[in-house]
Design a protein around this motif. Sequence first.
Motif, PDB file in Angstrom:
ATOM      1  N   LYS A 224      38.335  32.843  46.795  1.00  0.00           N
ATOM      2  CA  LYS A 224      38.662  34.260  47.134  1.00  0.00           C
ATOM      3  C   LYS A 224      39.982  34.274  48.050  1.00  0.00           C
ATOM      4  CE  LYS A 224      36.669  38.743  48.053  1.00  0.00           C
ATOM      5  NZ  LYS A 224      36.767  39.247  46.649  1.00  0.00           N
ATOM      6  N   SER A 225      40.080  33.782  48.945  1.00  0.00           N
ATOM      7  CA  SER A 225      41.206  33.946  49.975  1.00  0.00           C
ATOM      8  C   SER A 225      42.487  33.013  49.418  1.00  0.00           C
ATOM      9  CB  SER A 225      40.907  33.611  51.202  1.00  0.00           C
ATOM     10  OG  SER A 225      40.521  32.302  51.390  1.00  0.00           O
ATOM     11  N   ALA A 226      42.196  31.777  48.859  1.00  0.00           N
ATOM     12  CA  ALA A 226      43.240  30.911  48.597  1.00  0.00           C
ATOM     13  C   ALA A 226      43.906  31.649  47.335  1.00  0.00           C
ATOM     14  CB  ALA A 226      42.623  29.657  48.155  1.00  0.00           C
ATOM     15  N   LEU A 227      43.250  31.906  46.084  1.00  0.00           N
ATOM     16  CA  LEU A 227      43.790  32.460  45.131  1.00  0.00           C
ATOM     17  C   LEU A 227      44.381  33.818  44.600  1.00  0.00           C
ATOM     18  CD1 LEU A 227      41.852  30.182  42.599  1.00  0.00           C
ATOM     19  CD2 LEU A 227      43.969  29.820  43.721  1.00  0.00           C
ATOM     20  N   LYS A 228      43.981  34.729  45.606  1.00  0.00           N
ATOM     21  CA  LYS A 228      44.521  36.110  45.326  1.00  0.00           C
ATOM     22  C   LYS A 228      45.764  36.140  45.153  1.00  0.00           C
ATOM     23  CE  LYS A 228      43.688  40.605  46.773  1.00  0.00           C
ATOM     24  NZ  LYS A 228      42.902  41.669  47.888  1.00  0.00           N
ATOM     25  N   GLY A 229      46.265  36.736  44.134  1.00  0.00           N
ATOM     26  CA  GLY A 229      47.853  36.535  43.883  1.00  0.00           C
ATOM     27  C   GLY A 229      48.258  35.564  42.957  1.00  0.00           C
TER      28      GLY A 229
ATOM     29  N   ASN B 255      47.759  36.803  18.179  1.00  0.00           N
ATOM     30  CA  ASN B 255      48.275  35.787  19.187  1.00  0.00           C
ATOM     31  C   ASN B 255      48.934  36.412  20.138  1.00  0.00           C
ATOM     32  OD1 ASN B 255      47.052  33.196  18.069  1.00  0.00           O
ATOM     33  ND2 ASN B 255      48.331  33.672  16.408  1.00  0.00           N
ATOM     34  N   ALA B 256      48.776  36.150  21.409  1.00  0.00           N
ATOM     35  CA  ALA B 256      49.754  36.692  22.464  1.00  0.00           C
ATOM     36  C   ALA B 256      49.964  35.584  23.685  1.00  0.00           C
ATOM     37  CB  ALA B 256      48.922  37.958  22.964  1.00  0.00           C
ATOM     38  N   SER B 257      50.918  35.910  24.304  1.00  0.00           N
ATOM     39  CA  SER B 257      51.359  35.145  25.600  1.00  0.00           C
ATOM     40  C   SER B 257      51.638  36.225  26.611  1.00  0.00           C
ATOM     41  CB  SER B 257      52.252  34.051  25.145  1.00  0.00           C
ATOM     42  OG  SER B 257      53.379  34.633  24.870  1.00  0.00           O
ATOM     43  N   PHE B 258      51.428  35.605  27.940  1.00  0.00           N
ATOM     44  CA  PHE B 258      51.819  36.703  28.715  1.00  0.00           C
ATOM     45  C   PHE B 258      51.617  35.945  30.329  1.00  0.00           C
ATOM     46  CE2 PHE B 258      47.379  37.454  27.568  1.00  0.00           C
ATOM     47  CZ  PHE B 258      46.812  37.351  28.672  1.00  0.00           C
ATOM     48  N   GLY B 259      52.427  36.231  31.306  1.00  0.00           N
ATOM     49  CA  GLY B 259      52.130  35.965  32.535  1.00  0.00           C
ATOM     50  C   GLY B 259      51.315  37.044  33.185  1.00  0.00           C
ATOM     51  N   ALA B 260      50.467  36.282  34.213  1.00  0.00           N
ATOM     52  CA  ALA B 260      49.459  37.331  34.741  1.00  0.00           C
ATOM     53  C   ALA B 260      49.208  36.938  36.081  1.00  0.00           C
ATOM     54  CB  ALA B 260      48.162  36.965  34.000  1.00  0.00           C
ATOM     55  N   VAL B 261      48.696  37.860  36.730  1.00  0.00           N
ATOM     56  CA  VAL B 261      48.193  37.669  38.347  1.00  0.00           C
ATOM     57  C   VAL B 261      46.652  37.688  38.432  1.00  0.00           C
ATOM     58  CG1 VAL B 261      48.488  38.636  40.437  1.00  0.00           C
ATOM     59  CG2 VAL B 261      50.389  38.624  38.784  1.00  0.00           C
ATOM     60  N   LEU B 262      46.398  36.827  39.327  1.00  0.00           N
ATOM     61  CA  LEU B 262      44.783  36.690  39.762  1.00  0.00           C
ATOM     62  C   LEU B 262      44.866  38.005  40.860  1.00  0.00           C
ATOM     63  CD1 LEU B 262      43.386  33.445  40.112  1.00  0.00           C
ATOM     64  CD2 LEU B 262      42.478  35.110  38.572  1.00  0.00           C
ATOM     65  N   LYS B 263      44.213  39.313  40.577  1.00  0.00           N
ATOM     66  CA  LYS B 263      44.318  40.110  41.543  1.00  0.00           C
ATOM     67  C   LYS B 263      43.292  39.941  42.403  1.00  0.00           C
ATOM     68  CE  LYS B 263      47.470  43.084  40.034  1.00  0.00           C
ATOM     69  NZ  LYS B 263      48.716  43.375  40.956  1.00  0.00           N
ATOM     70  N   ASP B 264      42.043  39.173  41.959  1.00  0.00           N
ATOM     71  CA  ASP B 264      40.899  39.015  42.668  1.00  0.00           C
ATOM     72  C   ASP B 264      40.342  37.796  42.139  1.00  0.00           C
ATOM     73  OD1 ASP B 264      39.217  39.024  44.788  1.00  0.00           O
ATOM     74  OD2 ASP B 264      38.486  41.083  44.072  1.00  0.00           O
ATOM     75  N   ALA B 265      39.658  36.761  43.113  1.00  0.00           N
ATOM     76  CA  ALA B 265      39.110  35.675  42.651  1.00  0.00           C
ATOM     77  C   ALA B 265      37.663  35.618  43.370  1.00  0.00           C
ATOM     78  CB  ALA B 265      39.745  34.440  43.078  1.00  0.00           C
ATOM     79  N   PRO B 266      36.824  35.000  42.798  1.00  0.00           N
ATOM     80  CA  PRO B 266      35.166  34.770  43.305  1.00  0.00           C
ATOM     81  C   PRO B 266      35.545  33.745  44.352  1.00  0.00           C
ATOM     82  CG  PRO B 266      35.472  33.603  41.179  1.00  0.00           C
ATOM     83  CD  PRO B 266      36.860  34.356  41.307  1.00  0.00           C
ATOM     84  N   GLU B 267      34.627  33.551  45.291  1.00  0.00           N
ATOM     85  CA  GLU B 267      34.295  32.700  46.210  1.00  0.00           C
ATOM     86  C   GLU B 267      33.810  31.324  45.503  1.00  0.00           C
ATOM     87  OE1 GLU B 267      34.866  32.841  49.145  1.00  0.00           O
ATOM     88  OE2 GLU B 267      34.942  34.748  49.594  1.00  0.00           O
ATOM     89  N   PRO B 268      34.456  30.097  45.897  1.00  0.00           N
ATOM     90  CA  PRO B 268      34.958  29.915  47.152  1.00  0.00           C
ATOM     91  C   PRO B 268      36.356  29.991  47.209  1.00  0.00           C
ATOM     92  CG  PRO B 268      34.608  27.931  45.986  1.00  0.00           C
ATOM     93  CD  PRO B 268      33.998  28.883  45.273  1.00  0.00           C
TER      94      PRO B 268
END
Length: 148
Positions: free
Chosen positions: A132-137, A117-130
């Motif tokens: 992509k631009s809204a969720l990067k980071g 079992n793990a927990s962590f903070g993460a970052v979306l380095k890239d997101a698919p369309e639609p």
Amino acid sequence: MRKTLPLCTLVSLFALSGQAIAGANTAQLNCTGSHTGQALTLVGDVPASIVEVDLKLSYRGQTIRLASPQAETSESTDFRRGIYRVEAALSGSNRLQLQAKPKSIKYKGSMGGGKLNASFGAVLKDAPEPFKSALKGAELSCTYAYEV
């Protein structure tokens, strides 16, 4: 046969040392957060063999399913060294990449022991369309549960 047995044992012990095990059970990934005041989730199954991933990314009332075989996937998992990354590419540059913040990873158990079992903070380095631009980071809080 006798010469290959010690080698197989050594390879098995290495594989069980905290890395994902091919052909093993599925892990559950559950990431939640909010971005620009809107709920953001990434949830689904991540098989240890990474052959048949099934993830759902939801934001602003829209959900995109990233599932095999339509999505080419890869995963890097070594919680002891602060590594967790999953990628799913739908086509070309249309992909999702989630990366854990190394110092945020907390875990208990091991894949070799059959339960982690793990927990962590993460970052979306890239997101698919639609998205992509809204969720990067965008940042998420994630849990990862694996059990044989």
